[in-house]
Design a protein around this motif. Structure first.
Motif, PDB file in Angstrom:
ATOM      1  N   GLY A 150       0.806  -1.216   0.000  1.00 46.82           N
ATOM      2  CA  GLY A 150       0.000   0.000   0.000  1.00 46.82           C
ATOM      3  C   GLY A 150       0.838   1.266   0.000  1.00 46.82           C
ATOM      4  O   GLY A 150       0.601   2.183  -0.781  1.00 46.82           O
ATOM      5  N   VAL A 275     -10.270  -0.963  -2.769  1.00 49.23           N
ATOM      6  CA  VAL A 275      -9.184  -0.160  -2.187  1.00 49.23           C
ATOM      7  C   VAL A 275      -8.158   0.204  -3.247  1.00 49.23           C
ATOM      8  O   VAL A 275      -7.750   1.367  -3.371  1.00 49.23           O
ATOM      9  N   THR A 278      -9.340   2.754  -5.941  1.00 45.42           N
ATOM     10  CA  THR A 278      -9.389   4.124  -5.422  1.00 45.42           C
ATOM     11  C   THR A 278      -7.996   4.674  -5.170  1.00 45.42           C
ATOM     12  O   THR A 278      -7.690   5.819  -5.527  1.00 45.42           O
ATOM     13  N   LEU A 279      -7.139   3.856  -4.570  1.00 45.98           N
ATOM     14  CA  LEU A 279      -5.791   4.308  -4.233  1.00 45.98           C
ATOM     15  C   LEU A 279      -5.012   4.711  -5.480  1.00 45.98           C
ATOM     16  O   LEU A 279      -4.401   5.780  -5.537  1.00 45.98           O
ATOM     17  N   SER A 312      -0.998   5.158   6.145  1.00 46.87           N
ATOM     18  CA  SER A 312      -1.046   3.757   5.744  1.00 46.87           C
ATOM     19  C   SER A 312      -0.065   2.916   6.554  1.00 46.87           C
ATOM     20  O   SER A 312      -0.375   1.794   6.962  1.00 46.87           O
ATOM     21  N   ARG A 332     -12.453  -4.596   8.511  1.00 41.32           N
ATOM     22  CA  ARG A 332     -12.646  -4.225   7.104  1.00 41.32           C
ATOM     23  C   ARG A 332     -13.779  -3.207   6.959  1.00 41.32           C
ATOM     24  O   ARG A 332     -13.670  -2.225   6.222  1.00 41.32           O
ATOM     25  N   PHE A 336     -13.637   0.679   5.464  1.00 41.20           N
ATOM     26  CA  PHE A 336     -14.516   1.260   4.439  1.00 41.20           C
ATOM     27  C   PHE A 336     -15.121   2.573   4.933  1.00 41.20           C
ATOM     28  O   PHE A 336     -15.203   3.560   4.190  1.00 41.20           O
ATOM     29  N   ALA A 339     -12.526   5.456   5.062  1.00 44.94           N
ATOM     30  CA  ALA A 339     -12.201   5.919   3.713  1.00 44.94           C
ATOM     31  C   ALA A 339     -13.340   6.751   3.131  1.00 44.94           C
ATOM     32  O   ALA A 339     -13.109   7.784   2.481  1.00 44.94           O
ATOM     33  N   MET A 370      -7.740   2.715   4.165  1.00 45.77           N
ATOM     34  CA  MET A 370      -7.329   1.734   3.167  1.00 45.77           C
ATOM     35  C   MET A 370      -6.388   0.691   3.768  1.00 45.77           C
ATOM     36  O   MET A 370      -6.424  -0.485   3.379  1.00 45.77           O
ATOM     37  N   ALA A 373      -8.635  -1.813   5.620  1.00 43.20           N
ATOM     38  CA  ALA A 373      -9.400  -2.674   4.715  1.00 43.20           C
ATOM     39  C   ALA A 373      -8.501  -3.646   3.965  1.00 43.20           C
ATOM     40  O   ALA A 373      -8.838  -4.830   3.810  1.00 43.20           O
ATOM     41  N   LEU A 374      -7.328  -3.180   3.509  1.00 47.21           N
ATOM     42  CA  LEU A 374      -6.462  -4.022   2.694  1.00 47.21           C
ATOM     43  C   LEU A 374      -5.821  -5.132   3.528  1.00 47.21           C
ATOM     44  O   LEU A 374      -5.781  -6.299   3.115  1.00 47.21           O
ATOM     45  N   PHE A 483     -17.500   3.385  -1.441  1.00 46.05           N
ATOM     46  CA  PHE A 483     -17.099   2.969  -0.096  1.00 46.05           C
ATOM     47  C   PHE A 483     -18.286   2.953   0.860  1.00 46.05           C
ATOM     48  O   PHE A 483     -18.345   2.110   1.765  1.00 46.05           O
TER      49      PHE A 483
END
Length: 502
Positions: A150, A275, A278-279, A312, A332, A336, A339, A370, A373-374, A483
């Motif tokens: 990330g 994720v 969007t990232l 992050s 998770r 969301f 974000a 993120m 969630a990731l 999201f």
């Protein structure tokens, strides 16, 4: 005794994360390193609007179809062997990109770079399942590698900004070969030789999977007319259907489809896809906005994104503790929600985007959400299968990762481009050639004003800045809505699992 042996094995495995993390970091960086470098590249190679999208998108869209074949190939023939081969391909492709004389050559080597990345990513993540069999240690290792992936995606524009301002866009690829060379040496020295797996490798299933994902990826990323995209998407879905049918009839299958019946796995794949789209997609638009609208240098623009990087990294550190206490699904869902709230800042318009405090808060929250969630999604996938099938599970996760990156680049990029062109108020007196160039994008507007009178050129630049801001605002609003929907669906699933059975 068993606990003591597990602890000693984990102690020996932690240094190996340096080798695995180095390769994973470069693969993630190269997905976004051209975001800040793209204006400099455009000035030198002069690609068209469609070619600009493909220069960025061809890397993840080439990697995505090959992740499952290479991930399962590592399970069958040895993960270290596939990993080292991926390092070599990645290093050669990086040199090719750095010295590419034209756009077609750059596209070809970017595609080869995607092939190398497809060999590296799933094998790296599946090695975590092998090196850290105990869940507590594995969650920490997954958090580290997810954080590397990330933050690498976020660090790409930062690194690109420094290198472009100092040496030019070609330097963004010259960092890879020396790091890759060191990773090859250390991998051959430190990584254990795992014996070949007993499960046969089904080449026909691998070809069906690769063709299916390629068709879907091309449909997602096709920047031209809709007919080729629809045809490609339909072909991809048919091939995926044939792949699924073959997996149900083959013993043993290339990918055990019962993986998707494990609670949370489908939500985890969706989380990775959302994720990363969007990232990567909004990262490209933010980098463009900071340079074109706010007039920042590549380095200054990239430094603004450090907030995403820092948040992050913090999120990756705290997530293992949160996973142990609250579980993957709740973490998770929280990711969301964080974000979605953070995306309200850029979605609210130019006033928030020009405020350092508001924009900083939005970027910080986005990075934290993120990361939550990731990391929780990756842990769900890798914990859902046995160690000898970890390559397949890791390949599923990384397919979502790369499809998300390609989806974000093309869809958010195309959305912003449509909004930009629709809101660009070209002043009177601008020649048609300059007008068409300015409609291609805000970065091209700087070239379009080179032959115009100062007043007309200034008006055209101001109009491009306004249209670019609206494009970012609309894209952020769409991402925020996605999201919100993901958070509501995930939250409803958590509530249903908590409800006592009647």
């Amino acid at each position: 005794m068993t606990t003591a042996r597990t602890e000693r094995a984990a102690d020996r495995a932690w240094p190996l994360l340096a080798v695995l993390g180095a390769g994973l970091f470069l693969v993630a960086v190269d997905a976004t390193v051209l975001h800040v470098a793209l204006p400099d590249l455009v000035r030198q190679l002069r690609p068209g609007a469609a070619a600009q999208v493909w220069i960025v998108a061809i890397y993840p869209l080439t990697a995505a179809p090959l992740l499952l074949p290479f991930g399962t190939l590592g399970d069958r023939y040895g993960r270290r062997r596939v990993l080292v081969a991926g390092y070599v391909v990645f290093g050669i492709a990086s040199l090719g990109c750095a010295f590419a004389p034209n756009v077609p050559a750059l596209l070809a080597f970017r595609a080869l770079l995607g092939c190398g990345g497809a060999m590296i990513m799933p094998v790296t993540m599946s090695l975590l399942r092998e090196l850290f069999p105990e869940q507590r240690h594995r969650r920490t290792a997954i958090a580290v590698c997810s954080g590397i992936a990330g933050t690498g995606s976020v660090f790409g524009p930062i690194l690109g900004g420094v290198l472009v301002e100092t040496w030019g866009w070609r330097a963004t690829f010259l960092l890879n070969p020396p790091v890759i060379l060191a990773a090859v040496v250390l991998a051959l020295r430190w990584l254990p030789r795992n014996p070949p797996g007993q499960r046969p490798w089904d080449a026909r299933s691998a070809a069906l999977a690769a063709g299916g994902v390629l068709g879907i990826a091309f449909a997602i990323g096709h920047p031209g007319s809709w007919l080729p995209a629809v045809a490609s998407g339909v072909t991809g879905c048919v091939l995926i259907g044939l792949f699924v049918r073959r997996q149900r009839r083959t013993d043993p299958p290339l990918l055990d489809l019962t993986l998707f019946r494990v609670p949370g796995v489908r939500a985890a794949v969706g989380g990775v896809l959302l994720v990363m789209s969007t990232l990567v997609g909004l990262g490209l638009l933010f980098a463009q906005y900071l340079q074109v609208v706010l007039g920042l240098s590549p380095t200054a623009a990239a430094s603004r994104l450090l907030l995403v990087l820092g948040a992050s990294a913090v999120g990756s550190v705290v997530t293992p503790t949160l996973l142990g206490r609250f579980g993957n699904a709740r973490v998770r869902t929280a990711g969301f929600a964080v974000a979605a709230v953070s995306l309200l800042v850029p979605a609210s318009g130019s006033a928030a985007l020009t405020s350092p405090v508001l924009l900083g808060a939005g970027l910080t929250g986005l990075g934290l959400g993120m990361a939550l969630a990731l990391t929780s999604s990756t842990d769900t996938l890798l914990s859902a299968t046995s160690a000898d099938q970890a390559g397949g599970a890791a390949a599923v996760e990384k397919t979502g990762y790369e499809l998300g990156a390609g989806f974000g680049t093309t869809v958010f990029g195309s959305l912003a481009a449509v909004v930009y062109a629709g809101h660009l108020a070209v002043p009177a007196g601008v020649p048609d050639a300059a007008r068409q160039l300015a409609l291609s994008g805000p970065a091209q507007t700087e070239a379009a004003v080179s032959g115009l009178a100062s007043q007309v050129g200034g008006e055209l630049l101001d109009a491009a800045r306004v249209a670019c801001t609206i494009g970012l605002q609309v894209s952020a609003a769409v991402a925020c809505g996605l999201f919100v929907v993901a958070g509501l669906v995930s939250g409803a699933a958590v509530s249903s699992h908590m409800r006592p059975a009647k």
